[in-house]
Design a protein around this motif. Structure first.
Motif, PDB file in Angstrom:
ATOM      1  N   UNK A   1       0.846  -1.205   0.000  1.00 55.45           N
ATOM      2  CA  UNK A   1       0.000   0.000   0.000  1.00 55.45           C
ATOM      3  C   UNK A   1       0.876   1.248   0.000  1.00 55.45           C
ATOM      4  N   UNK A   2       1.916   1.230   0.831  1.00 61.99           N
ATOM      5  CA  UNK A   2       2.854   2.357   0.900  1.00 61.99           C
ATOM      6  C   UNK A   2       3.541   2.565  -0.447  1.00 61.99           C
ATOM      7  N   UNK A   3       4.017   1.475  -1.037  1.00 64.49           N
ATOM      8  CA  UNK A   3       4.737   1.568  -2.309  1.00 64.49           C
ATOM      9  C   UNK A   3       3.833   2.042  -3.438  1.00 64.49           C
ATOM     10  N   UNK A   4       2.611   1.530  -3.468  1.00 65.95           N
ATOM     11  CA  UNK A   4       1.674   1.922  -4.523  1.00 65.95           C
ATOM     12  C   UNK A   4       1.378   3.415  -4.451  1.00 65.95           C
TER      13      UNK A   4
ATOM     14  N   UNK B   1       7.476   9.356   0.628  1.00 64.36           N
ATOM     15  CA  UNK B   1       7.342   7.984   1.134  1.00 64.36           C
ATOM     16  C   UNK B   1       7.126   7.974   2.642  1.00 64.36           C
ATOM     17  N   UNK B   2       7.864   8.827   3.352  1.00 65.57           N
ATOM     18  CA  UNK B   2       7.708   8.883   4.806  1.00 65.57           C
ATOM     19  C   UNK B   2       6.346   9.450   5.202  1.00 65.57           C
ATOM     20  N   UNK B   3       5.862  10.404   4.418  1.00 63.26           N
ATOM     21  CA  UNK B   3       4.587  11.034   4.752  1.00 63.26           C
ATOM     22  C   UNK B   3       3.398  10.095   4.570  1.00 63.26           C
ATOM     23  N   UNK B   4       3.572   9.027   3.794  1.00 66.76           N
ATOM     24  CA  UNK B   4       2.465   8.085   3.592  1.00 66.76           C
ATOM     25  C   UNK B   4       2.087   7.355   4.881  1.00 66.76           C
ATOM     26  N   UNK B   5       2.890   7.525   5.916  1.00 70.12           N
ATOM     27  CA  UNK B   5       2.584   6.856   7.186  1.00 70.12           C
ATOM     28  C   UNK B   5       1.294   7.367   7.817  1.00 70.12           C
ATOM     29  N   UNK B   6       0.706   8.444   7.263  1.00 71.35           N
ATOM     30  CA  UNK B   6      -0.526   8.994   7.840  1.00 71.35           C
ATOM     31  C   UNK B   6      -1.780   8.432   7.174  1.00 71.35           C
ATOM     32  N   UNK B   7      -1.630   7.605   6.141  1.00 74.27           N
ATOM     33  CA  UNK B   7      -2.816   7.175   5.381  1.00 74.27           C
ATOM     34  C   UNK B   7      -3.743   6.272   6.178  1.00 74.27           C
TER      35      UNK B   7
ATOM     36  N   UNK C   1      -4.961   0.257   4.764  1.00 72.99           N
ATOM     37  CA  UNK C   1      -4.308  -0.811   5.525  1.00 72.99           C
ATOM     38  C   UNK C   1      -2.807  -0.843   5.240  1.00 72.99           C
ATOM     39  N   UNK C   2      -2.138   0.245   5.594  1.00 73.17           N
ATOM     40  CA  UNK C   2      -0.685   0.306   5.420  1.00 73.17           C
ATOM     41  C   UNK C   2      -0.002  -0.285   6.641  1.00 73.17           C
ATOM     42  N   UNK C   3       1.290  -0.069   6.787  1.00 69.52           N
ATOM     43  CA  UNK C   3       2.026  -0.670   7.901  1.00 69.52           C
ATOM     44  C   UNK C   3       1.601  -0.081   9.247  1.00 69.52           C
ATOM     45  N   UNK C   4       1.296   1.205   9.286  1.00 71.75           N
ATOM     46  CA  UNK C   4       0.857   1.793  10.547  1.00 71.75           C
ATOM     47  C   UNK C   4      -0.507   1.260  10.965  1.00 71.75           C
ATOM     48  N   UNK C   5      -1.350   0.983   9.991  1.00 64.33           N
ATOM     49  CA  UNK C   5      -2.649   0.365  10.286  1.00 64.33           C
ATOM     50  C   UNK C   5      -2.439  -1.029  10.871  1.00 64.33           C
ATOM     51  N   UNK C   6      -1.530  -1.798  10.258  1.00 71.39           N
ATOM     52  CA  UNK C   6      -1.217  -3.139  10.762  1.00 71.39           C
ATOM     53  C   UNK C   6      -0.578  -3.062  12.143  1.00 71.39           C
ATOM     54  N   UNK C   7       0.263  -2.046  12.336  1.00 71.42           N
ATOM     55  CA  UNK C   7       0.881  -1.856  13.652  1.00 71.42           C
ATOM     56  C   UNK C   7      -0.180  -1.643  14.727  1.00 71.42           C
ATOM     57  N   UNK C   8      -1.172  -0.813  14.425  1.00 76.05           N
ATOM     58  CA  UNK C   8      -2.248  -0.564  15.382  1.00 76.05           C
ATOM     59  C   UNK C   8      -3.019  -1.837  15.689  1.00 76.05           C
TER      60      UNK C   8
END
Length: 218
Positions: free
Chosen positions: A21-24, A158-164, A170-177
């Protein structure tokens, strides 16, 4: 609290499942942002109306956080515009492309301004069309001049996508949560996200330096 490596062993694959998701979002937004940034450079020189519109666009997107832009676009605009209901992925790509385009516009403009004007004048004297001048002289040299800054913008994007995850992507931060709510562990799953972003952007930085070396004049 003790470090629990078993949490990483059990959940790292789940967390990394959010990486595509982040890469896309990053790749598509970077491509669209580059096109937008390049287009605004020429629109800025077209006439006073387009110059005003471009400068207003750049001012808005550089003057507000991308997180606020994303929330406003996904949650705010549908309440203002009837029938406007973009999907999460479309919202992310549009917002990040526009945000990146605003920053790239200034970067590319600096690259264009750094081109020797004598080359352009000589091409005009030889009867070269404006389209060919832009395609064969201005754009290649401008990108060569600003490539390090462009790569830094891509890394920032790329770093800013962490807010999506704020709008349900369902990016990595979503999975982290998700892992955090299941295991009540904070550090271990976050460490996976931390390392992944670092490695990904380190690779991007290395690619940028490699391309920069290839494009340097002999």
């Amino acid at each position: 609290m003790d470090f629990n490596v078993e949490i990483i062993e059990k959940y790292w694959q789940l967390i990394l499942s959010g990486l595509p998701v982040v890469l896309l979002i990053s790749l598509v937004a970077a491509l669209c942002g580059t096109i937008i940034g390049l287009a605004t450079v020429f629109l800025r020189r077209w006439n006073k109306v387009t110059k005003f519109i471009v400068e207003a666009y750049i001012d808005v997107f550089r003057g507000t956080p991308v997180y606020v832009q994303l929330i406003f676009f996904y949650f705010g605009l549908p309440g203002l515009i009837p029938g406007f209901n973009p999907s999460e992925i479309v919202s992310c790509i549009i917002v990040f492309a526009l945000n990146s385009g605003a920053y790239l516009s200034e970067i590319i403009r600096a690259g264009v301004d750094g081109i020797d004007k004598g080359q352009i004048e000589a091409a005009k004297a030889l009867g070269v069309s404006g389209k060919d001048i832009a395609k064969d002289i201005i754009v290649p040299q401008a990108f060569r001049n600003v490539l390090p800054a462009v790569m830094n913008e891509f890394i920032t994007l790329t770093k800013e996508t962490s807010v999506v995850s704020a709008i349900g992507m369902t990016d990595m931060m979503y999975r982290y949560q998700s892992v955090k709510s299941t295991t009540y562990a904070t550090f271990e799953p976050l460490l996976v996200v931390f390392i992944t972003y670092y490695v990904m952007n380190k690779i991007l930085s290395m690619i940028g330096k490699f391309v920069e070396r290839k494009l340097k004049y002999d």
